[in-house]
Design a protein around this motif. Structure first.
Motif, mmCIF file in Angstrom:
data_model
loop_
_atom_site.group_PDB
_atom_site.id
_atom_site.type_symbol
_atom_site.label_atom_id
_atom_site.label_comp_id
_atom_site.label_asym_id
_atom_site.label_seq_id
_atom_site.Cartn_x
_atom_site.Cartn_y
_atom_site.Cartn_z
ATOM 1 N N GLN A 44 103.596 8.167 71.050
ATOM 2 C CA GLN A 44 103.678 8.549 72.454
ATOM 3 C C GLN A 44 102.293 8.414 73.082
ATOM 4 O O GLN A 44 101.287 8.751 72.466
ATOM 5 C CB GLN A 44 104.166 9.986 72.597
ATOM 6 N N ASN A 48 100.724 10.226 78.967
ATOM 7 C CA ASN A 48 102.063 10.260 79.542
ATOM 8 C C ASN A 48 103.069 10.160 78.396
ATOM 9 O O ASN A 48 103.425 9.067 77.969
ATOM 10 C CB ASN A 48 102.249 9.106 80.540
ATOM 11 N N ARG A 50 106.086 10.324 78.127
ATOM 12 C CA ARG A 50 107.345 9.607 78.353
ATOM 13 C C ARG A 50 107.220 8.123 78.024
ATOM 14 O O ARG A 50 108.203 7.409 78.001
ATOM 15 C CB ARG A 50 107.806 9.778 79.799
ATOM 16 N N ASN A 51 105.992 7.673 77.784
ATOM 17 C CA ASN A 51 105.771 6.274 77.425
ATOM 18 C C ASN A 51 105.489 6.134 75.938
ATOM 19 O O ASN A 51 104.795 6.959 75.348
ATOM 20 C CB ASN A 51 104.618 5.688 78.234
ATOM 21 N N GLU A 67 103.507 -1.209 75.993
ATOM 22 C CA GLU A 67 103.945 0.161 76.235
ATOM 23 C C GLU A 67 105.238 0.132 77.054
ATOM 24 O O GLU A 67 105.403 -0.702 77.942
ATOM 25 C CB GLU A 67 102.842 0.899 77.006
ATOM 26 N N SER A 69 108.573 2.730 78.790
ATOM 27 C CA SER A 69 109.055 4.083 79.098
ATOM 28 C C SER A 69 110.227 4.410 78.176
ATOM 29 O O SER A 69 110.923 3.510 77.703
ATOM 30 C CB SER A 69 109.495 4.187 80.555
ATOM 31 N N GLU A 72 113.485 2.800 79.437
ATOM 32 C CA GLU A 72 113.616 1.371 79.115
ATOM 33 C C GLU A 72 113.916 1.195 77.629
ATOM 34 O O GLU A 72 114.694 0.336 77.241
ATOM 35 C CB GLU A 72 112.333 0.619 79.477
#
Length: 82
Positions: A44, A48, A50-51, A67, A69, A72
């Motif tokens: 991670q 961030n 979430r990425n 990278e 999300s 995705e």
């Protein structure tokens, strides 16, 4: 009532099974094992969470080492379930 589509065991591609194990398994279990792998290998983005920054194994599933999300990533992983 539980969403039975998510609980139905699905076949897992070879690339994905290298991370989550041999299928068939429900999408919920694939997701849990995938996140266990991501967290264990510290993929991670610390700024961030979430990425995801994929390693070689995960890049084979996602099609890229860029990278990505988590939203995705979920779409890309769906391509490896049948």
């Amino acid at each position: 009532m539980a969403n039975t589509a998510f609980m139905k065991p699905r076949a897992v591609s070879d690339a994905l099974s290298a991370i989550v194990g041999k299928g068939p398994m429900p999408r919920t279990q694939v997701t849990k094992k995938l996140w266990d792998y991501i967290k264990k290998n510290k993929m991670q983005n610390p700024k961030n969470k979430r990425n995801i920054i994929p390693d070689e194994k995960l890049a084979k599933v996602l099609g890229s080492k860029k990278e990505i999300s988590m939203f995705e990533m979920t779409k890309k992983v769906s391509n490896h379930l049948s």
